[in-house]
Each structure stands twice: as C-alpha cells, then as structure tokens.
Design an enzyme around this catalytic site. Structure first.
Site, PDB file in Angstrom:
ATOM      1  N   GLY A 265       0.836  -1.195   0.000  1.00 15.63           N
ATOM      2  CA  GLY A 265       0.000   0.000   0.000  1.00 15.63           C
ATOM      3  C   GLY A 265       0.866   1.238   0.000  1.00 15.63           C
ATOM      4  O   GLY A 265       2.093   1.180  -0.052  1.00 15.63           O
ATOM      5  N   GLY A 267       0.730   5.507   1.573  1.00 13.87           N
ATOM      6  CA  GLY A 267       0.052   6.606   2.239  1.00 13.87           C
ATOM      7  C   GLY A 267       0.809   7.892   2.030  1.00 13.87           C
ATOM      8  O   GLY A 267       1.654   8.006   1.132  1.00 13.87           O
ATOM      9  N   GLY A 268       0.502   8.904   2.880  1.00 14.54           N
ATOM     10  CA  GLY A 268       1.186  10.179   2.761  1.00 14.54           C
ATOM     11  C   GLY A 268       2.662  10.077   3.070  1.00 14.54           C
ATOM     12  O   GLY A 268       3.463  10.883   2.618  1.00 14.54           O
ATOM     13  N   VAL A 272       4.706   1.005   1.159  1.00 12.70           N
ATOM     14  CA  VAL A 272       5.040  -0.071   2.095  1.00 12.70           C
ATOM     15  C   VAL A 272       5.170  -1.364   1.301  1.00 12.70           C
ATOM     16  O   VAL A 272       4.293  -1.692   0.489  1.00 12.70           O
ATOM     17  CB  VAL A 272       3.962  -0.229   3.183  1.00 12.70           C
ATOM     18  CG1 VAL A 272       4.339  -1.335   4.161  1.00 12.70           C
ATOM     19  CG2 VAL A 272       3.764   1.086   3.935  1.00 12.70           C
ATOM     20  N   ASP A 382      -3.775   9.828  15.762  1.00 14.85           N
ATOM     21  CA  ASP A 382      -4.284   9.447  14.443  1.00 14.85           C
ATOM     22  C   ASP A 382      -4.906   8.048  14.505  1.00 14.85           C
ATOM     23  O   ASP A 382      -4.619   7.197  13.664  1.00 14.85           O
ATOM     24  CB  ASP A 382      -3.158   9.504  13.409  1.00 14.85           C
ATOM     25  CG  ASP A 382      -3.693   9.649  11.981  1.00 14.85           C
ATOM     26  OD1 ASP A 382      -4.882  10.002  11.824  1.00 14.85           O
ATOM     27  OD2 ASP A 382      -2.932   9.413  11.034  1.00 14.85           O
TER      28      ASP A 382
END
Length: 608
Positions: A265, A267-268, A272, A382
C-alpha cells in the site's frame, strides 16, 4: 546441574515483584512483573518434594519459577542463527482430577512467546502433560538475529485464580535451554601457534610505501562522506533506545528490489513493501518518500515512540535504515492488512461478530496502555481504521506512530497545531488545538461505530439521515433502535455486546472531553466488568460546534472562543486528508490559533 549434556544454571531465588536479574555467568537474564493478589505465601519460586514422572531428571522439576503476570527469560550474547529452545514444565500445585476433590478443578493457562511471536496460546501444563506431577518438554525452533533470545510467558487472565489456594495462577516453568542448530564459529589460531608464521618484516616493508597513499585516499573518502554522516546523525539525535539497524542492501534484497508485486500500500508517508529477511522473518518495509520534508520528523518520532513501548495490541518495530537520503522503517508483517480494507474495501475476508468485538476490545486495551501504563504517556493522535492492522489470528495492532505525542503527566493538556484525519478528530482538538488523551478516546469511539456498522464514518452515497455515522447512531439511540446500526451482513450477533459497544462509543464521542471515559474504563465497560454509563447528551462533531464546552478552565480567561456554527456541506468525493505537524509547542497556557472553521467545512464529509 548437568542433564542430557546441557549445563543448567539456577536463577536468582530472591527474584520478586517487578524485578530484573542477570545470572552470575551473564548468560541469562530474568524479568518478572506482577504481584500475587491476596496470596498468603507471595514467593515466586515453588519448591516441591513430589517425584515427577516421565523424566530421567526429576530433580530439574522439583523447583519452578512462577509469576503472577509476565515472566521473561533473555539469552544473552548468542551468535546469530537458528536455535532449538526447550521449555521444561510440570504442574505441582493443582491436584489430579482423579482425586475428585474441588482442589483438582484448578487450571493454569498462559501464553508462550518466543522472539516476540506467539508460539502457543492458552498453554495448560497439566492438560498437555496428561495430569499434574508429570514432566513435559516443549521444543521450539527460534532464529536469533540480534545476538539475544527472548522467551516470554504471559498470563492473559485465563484459567482459575484461587484453586487450590488463593493466588494460584500465572505462568510457571521448571527449566529451559537454548541449543544452537549450527556449529558455532571459532576465532583463528593465536599468534605463535604452528601454521601462523611471523611475517612482520614483510608487512612493515609493504606498509611503509603504501601508507602515505592510503592516508590520502582515506582523507578524500572521509571528506566526501562526512556531510552524509552528519545528516544521518542529525536525524538520529534524540533517539535514546535505538532498535536494530538494517542496511539498504539488506532491505532491497528482502523486498526483491522493491518489486511492485510486493507493494502492500501507500500513504502520505510513502509506499510499504512486503519482504523476507535472510533469517526467514517476513517484514513490512515502510519507505519514506525522499521528497517528504514532513516525513523526516515523523520518521524520527515513530522510531522514538514505538521503540519505547511494547504491547500485544501495538505493531512491533524490528528496526530502521538510514543511508543518505533513504529512510526506511521495518515492521512485523501482518497478514490481513488494515481494518479499513477489511471493513470497507473489496476484501473477501468477512468479520463475524466475535471477531469484531475482539478487535474493538483489543484496540481499546492498546490505547489504554499508551495513555496510562507506558512512560511517558503517549497520545497517538491518528487513531483510525486504516491504522489498525490485523494479524493472522485477526488480532488488532495499532500502527503508524508518526504523529504521536509524548504527554507529560504533570500537564493538563498540550496546545499544538492540529494533525490527524478529519472524520476522527475530536472537536476541541480540531477547533482549538487542545490535545489530551481524550482526543484518542473520541477517535476510538468513531472506530468502534465503524466496526459494528461495517461502514465509514461518512458516506454521501447513503440517505441524508445516514450520511454521518455519529448522527445516525444518536438518532437510532434516541428512538431505542440502536441495534439498527449493526452491519446487515452479520446474520448472528450478541445483542447485549452490540448494545454495550454502541453505548461505549457514544460515551467516547461526547462533546466535552471531561465527559468521555478514560480508556481503562472503556476496556472495563466493553469487557462487562462494569456497567456502561448512561449517555446523557448528544455526541458532537464538526457538524455541530454549538455545544457547552466545560473545558474552558484549561484556557486563559481572555482566550477567544469560536462563536460561529459550522454548516454542513457535502464534498464531491470521499478521500483521506491529513494535517501533519510542521511545528508545535507544548505548555499549559499558550494556545495556537484555531483551525480555520470555513476551510474545515469543505472537507467535513471526507471521513477517511
């Protein structure tokens, strides 16, 4: 004591509550945590004269190390490689069932971890050995990669606590050993032995003419690498307890040169990848985007935070890599990815009710540890479905500590710029930058509602009254129809547990942080140990800022408060947006400027 060609060393018999001891030979260390409740004899060593059957060395089983909670053994200074670990057990406290006495009804149940991996869940010595006073050996294979071995016996609250006597529970072990499954390496022959001739004259003769040239080359290399080394040291400043360091070449090989097929995946922070180390461990490698300036701060923050904590509901950090501009974090690999992919994505995995309830309870326990048991206290900031990962047994692991804040016990709150994900942010934090652990409690409440309903916290494709999950949950609660929130794909579920989760979630998302329960109380309510408190007011979020905030005592008397209400606006699409930290300050008085309310309405419906 010698048995089966293995020399056994006795550990310290005086080891007691919350203590750590290294043996005289410095080959083993022992850590014991916990206190026996109301036990007449609080000794942590069980001595028995009973003759154990099923063994040629009964003397090994005449004493056992016992612990009320957590017992760890560390093998020290081991050469890296595969090992055979043998754990020797015998139950000496509980009577045989054949006696038909009530004292025989006791059970000792605990979990066995080796190198941080659960190897045996709910281990019962008497059951596995075929009864008490019978010796049993359990063998495990383990890989040593950082020159130490960790064996962890953990009482998880199962079994009996008072049979046959008060305080008979927790892990127990008679002996253990670790034997290498390879031939240990040895050093070369010492000087002066046959075969090691003295070539000093030749060495000096060659070294003198090459010395000057070598110094020049070394100076040039040192000068070229000095800047890079300084940059790396700057990144590592402030990291006291550093985990294992990996080379970039090692991680590149583990991920097959970061093959796109191994990508889990993105993300910001960056992508990964899944990988396999040379010792067989499967890992997840989080790669910091080189262009991300924010990521450097989050990178150091994540190493610092997660290296200081360890809990079964927190993802485990194996180590990191810093080489030049490359920044990588190495985590344990969790087979079932993130909770949001399972709940909201096109995933064939279906979560039944017991699993959902377990995920909810496990996540709550992880947050309770961060808020109340770790030192210093930690606010995650978060908490959301995408930051809760699921292992092979679908147990939750809280991840992504890039935005976490260390929280001083002596401070009533932290004033900081907002960071996190809209849809999970507590209103007092989103609007005023007022941060306490109750911000995580609010986020957990939203996640709990997502788990039970199987939908995101906002969804514009639904009917108007269902777009915002919190509002829909409150409307159902007011009309005594709370079970209408349960995911329709759940054909079977426990009504009482479902109502308990919904009630706890509504308490967690109360407008005022003072009205939200601490996470330890959330755990107790979910587990059914205490009653769920009454929900007396409507949960509030950015869709309804007009509420009585009783936290004004935290702020200066002359601090302005927002007076305008926020009007709902539907966004064109759902997406995830984060407000990362650029800079922050801590204190009990200073408060940074509140978030622009008008801007927040534009992204209000973008829950994930």
């Amino acid at each position: 004591m010698r048995a089966d060609n293995i020399v056994y060393e006795a550990d310290n018999s005086s080891l007691s509550t919350s203590s750590y001891v290294v043996t005289n030979t410095e080959k083993w260390a022992v850590s014991n945590v916990g206190m026996f409740n109301e036990k007449e004899n609080p000794a942590y060593v069980l001595n028995t004269l009973a003759q154990m059957t099923g063994t040629r060395t009964p003397e090994l089983y005449q004493t056992s190390r016992i612990s009320p909670g957590s017992l760890r053994y560390y093998g020290l200074g081991l050469e890296n490689g595969p090992y055979k670990v043998s754990l020797l057990f015998a139950e000496a406290s509980i009577l045989d069932r054949s006696t038909e006495r009530w004292e025989s009804l006791g059970t000792r149940v605990f979990d066995i971890y080796i190198q941080g991996t659960l190897r045996w869940k709910d281990f019962d010595i008497s059951k596995e050995a075929g009864g008490p006073n019978r010796a049993i050996i359990k063998n495990f294979n383990a890989a040593v990669s950082e020159n130490h071995l960790e064996i962890h016996l953990l009482w998880a609250g199962k079994g009996t606590c008072c049979v046959p006597t008060q305080g008979d529970y927790g892990p127990a072990i008679s002996a253990l050993s670790a034997v290498s499954a390879f031939k240990p390496s040895v050093s070369g022959l010492p000087p002066g032995t046959p075969g090691n001739k003295n070539h000093t004259g030749m060495i000096v003769g060659i070294a003198v003419p090459l010395g000057i040239l070598g110094l020049i080359v070394i100076s040039i290399v040192f000068y070229m690498r000095r800047k890079k080394d300084n940059d790396d040291e700057e990144v590592l400043v402030g990291i006291e307890s550093k985990p294992n360091t990996f080379s970039y070449a090692e991680l590149r090989s583990a991920t097959k040169d970061f093959d796109p097929s191994n990508k889990l995946g993105e993300g910001g922070y960056g992508p990964v990848y899944k990988g396999t180390l040379s010792d067989g461990r499967v890992i997840a490698v989080k790669q910091l985007s080189i262009a991300s300036h924010q990521g450097k701060n989050q990178f150091v923050n994540e190493i610092t935070t997660i290296s200081a904590v360890q809990h079964r509901s927190l993802v485990r950090l194996y180590g990191f890599c810093i080489e030049g501009a490359r920044r990588l974090l190495v985590y344990e690999y969790l087979e079932n990815k993130s909770l949001d992919q399972v709940l909201f994505g096109d995933n064939e995995l279906h979560l039944d009710w017991p699993t959902r309830f377990s995920i909810c309870l496990g996540t709550a326990r992880g947050l309770a540890y961060l808020h109340e048991d770790s030192r210093p206290r930690i606010v995650h900031r978060d908490v959301k479905a995408s930051n809760i990962l699921l292992d092979a047994e679908l147990c939750p692991k809280i991840s992504d500590f890039g935005l976490a804040k260390l929280y001083d016990d002596k401070k009533t709150h932290i004033s900081t710029r907002v960071a996190g994900t809209v849809g999970y942010l507590a209103p007092e934090y989103a609007m005023r930058g007022h941060l306490t652990e109750k911000a995580d409690v609010f986020s957990f409440g939203v996640v709990a509602l997502e788990i039970i309903s199987g939908r995101a916290n906002s969804d514009n494709s639904l009917d108007t009254e269902k777009i915002y999950l919190l509002e829909w949950a409150w409307n159902l609660h007011e009309n005594n129809q709370s079970l209408g929130l349960v995911d329709p794909t759940l054909t079977e579920f426990n009504d009482m547990e479902a109502l308990r989760v919904i009630g706890v979630a509504l308490l967690c998302t109360q407008a005022s942080p003072m009205m939200r329960p601490p996470m330890s109380r959330v755990v107790a309510m979910l587990a059914g140990d205490i009653e769920v408190g009454s929900v007396i007011s409507k949960p509030s979020y950015l869709t309804d800022w007009d509420f009585k905030d009783i936290t004004a005592s935290f702020l200066k008397e002359d601090t302005p408060t927002p007076s305008s209400s926020i009007k709902r606006r539907n966004s064109k699409e759902k997406s995830q947006r984060e407000n990362p930290v650029d800079d922050h300050s801590e204190g009990t008085d200073a408060l940074v400027s509140p978030v622009n309310v008008t801007q927040l309405t534009d992204i209000l419906a973008e829950g994930r």
